[in-house]
Design a protein around this motif. Structure first.
Motif, PDB file in Angstrom:
ATOM      1  N   PHE A  46      43.607  11.339  18.442  1.00  0.00           N
ATOM      2  CA  PHE A  46      42.490  11.059  19.339  1.00  0.00           C
ATOM      3  C   PHE A  46      41.739  12.323  19.730  1.00  0.00           C
ATOM      4  N   ARG A  47      42.436  13.452  19.844  1.00  0.00           N
ATOM      5  CA  ARG A  47      41.741  14.723  20.103  1.00  0.00           C
ATOM      6  C   ARG A  47      40.808  15.056  18.941  1.00  0.00           C
ATOM      7  N   GLU A  48      41.302  14.832  17.720  1.00  0.00           N
ATOM      8  CA  GLU A  48      40.487  15.085  16.533  1.00  0.00           C
ATOM      9  C   GLU A  48      39.262  14.176  16.523  1.00  0.00           C
ATOM     10  N   LEU A  49      39.476  12.920  16.873  1.00  0.00           N
ATOM     11  CA  LEU A  49      38.396  11.949  16.877  1.00  0.00           C
ATOM     12  C   LEU A  49      37.373  12.283  17.959  1.00  0.00           C
ATOM     13  N   ALA A  50      37.871  12.649  19.136  1.00  0.00           N
ATOM     14  CA  ALA A  50      36.969  13.007  20.231  1.00  0.00           C
ATOM     15  C   ALA A  50      36.172  14.253  19.890  1.00  0.00           C
ATOM     16  N   GLY A  51      36.788  15.164  19.160  1.00  0.00           N
ATOM     17  CA  GLY A  51      36.102  16.391  18.764  1.00  0.00           C
ATOM     18  C   GLY A  51      34.946  16.133  17.815  1.00  0.00           C
ATOM     19  N   GLN A  52      34.992  15.018  17.121  1.00  0.00           N
ATOM     20  CA  GLN A  52      33.901  14.633  16.237  1.00  0.00           C
ATOM     21  C   GLN A  52      32.780  13.934  16.989  1.00  0.00           C
ATOM     22  N   GLY A  53      32.997  13.707  18.297  1.00  0.00           N
ATOM     23  CA  GLY A  53      31.990  13.044  19.101  1.00  0.00           C
ATOM     24  C   GLY A  53      31.892  11.558  18.857  1.00  0.00           C
ATOM     25  N   MET A  54      32.804  11.029  18.012  1.00  0.00           N
ATOM     26  CA  MET A  54      32.878   9.606  17.687  1.00  0.00           C
ATOM     27  C   MET A  54      31.641   9.109  16.960  1.00  0.00           C
ATOM     28  N   GLY A  55      30.597   9.947  16.894  1.00  0.00           N
ATOM     29  CA  GLY A  55      29.396   9.497  16.201  1.00  0.00           C
ATOM     30  C   GLY A  55      29.565   9.514  14.702  1.00  0.00           C
ATOM     31  N   ALA A  56      30.610  10.198  14.215  1.00  0.00           N
ATOM     32  CA  ALA A  56      30.798  10.345  12.775  1.00  0.00           C
ATOM     33  C   ALA A  56      31.588   9.207  12.154  1.00  0.00           C
ATOM     34  N   VAL A  57      32.041   8.248  12.958  1.00  0.00           N
ATOM     35  CA  VAL A  57      32.849   7.154  12.420  1.00  0.00           C
ATOM     36  C   VAL A  57      31.959   6.205  11.617  1.00  0.00           C
TER      37      VAL A  57
END
Length: 230
Positions: free
Chosen positions: A101-112
């Motif tokens: 989740f830290r990794e995902l949050a670091g991507q700003g979630m916009g990259a999903v």
């Protein structure tokens, strides 16, 4: 050596190492190849009708994943996981999910990407149906594929690999206890779809809460069932 879960399916000559590893991994996961079972390279090679080299490589791979133990001069043994191992694995699972989740949050979630989420949702729906119906073999496979695809969203292969290894081992310990139930319908956690919804909504807090509930539910359930089989 008794047959491993019935007649062996003939294997294609391509990627034999991976095919053998996958086949044996499935046998271990479903509990058909039970903890403590001993076997040799020769026995597995004869079972599948292949040469010893890809078998040896596949067994070494499974040992590296923590599923088998190498027995000097004897071959291999399906690893026996203890209750202490199970608790340690579930604790490790918490840490790796937090890293995810830290990794995902670091991507700003916009990259999903939407297509990735759609695929994960299909896995989630299948896992939830299997949990609700008590189809244990289906649930194990769907749950593992669900978490593989979900963790792959963060695009960190090391997180994906470690998460899959830990989840596989927890299932290996849990499956025999779940099989002892006369009816497993509705017993296992089935919140996969809600977790996908949280990820899709970029709601990291809810996603983290749901995964914590998953771990608590699983640990409580298996620790309750384990004494009955000891």
């Amino acid at each position: 050596m008794p047959e491993v879960g019935g007649p062996a399916t003939p294997l294609r000559r391509s990627s034999l190492r991976q095919q053998i590893a996958d086949a044996l991994r499935d046998e271990i996961l479903t509990g058909r190849l039970q903890a403590g079972r001993h076997f040799t390279v020769k026995e597995i090679a004869e079972l599948y009708g292949v040469s010893a080299t890809p078998v040896r490589e596949a067994l070494v791979d499974l040992a590296a994943q923590g599923l088998l133990e190498v027995e000097q001069h004897r071959g291999f043994q399906v690893r026996r996981l203890t209750a202490a191992d199970f608790r340690s694995l579930t604790e490790a699972r918490v840490f790796i999910v937090e890293a995810f989740f830290r990794e995902l949050a670091g991507q700003g979630m916009g990259a999903v990407p939407g297509d990735a989420l759609a695929s994960v949702r299909r896995r989630a729906e299948a896992a939830a149906r299997a949990a609700q119906s008590g189809s244990l073999d289906v649930l194990v496979g769907c749950d593992l594929r669900f978490w593989r695809e979900l963790s792959a969203i963060a695009a960190n292969p090391h997180i994906c690999e470690f998460m899959d290894r830990v989840r596989t081992q927890t299932w290996i310990y849990a499956v025999p206890h779940l099989r002892a139930l006369s009816d497993a319908a509705g017993v296992c956690w089935a919140g996969h779809v809600a977790l996908v919804d949280a990820v899709a909504a970029r709601d990291i807090e809810t996603a983290h809460t749901l995964t914590s509930q998953y771990d608590t539910h699983t640990r409580t359930l298996i620790e309750k069932l384990a004494p009955a089989r000891s």
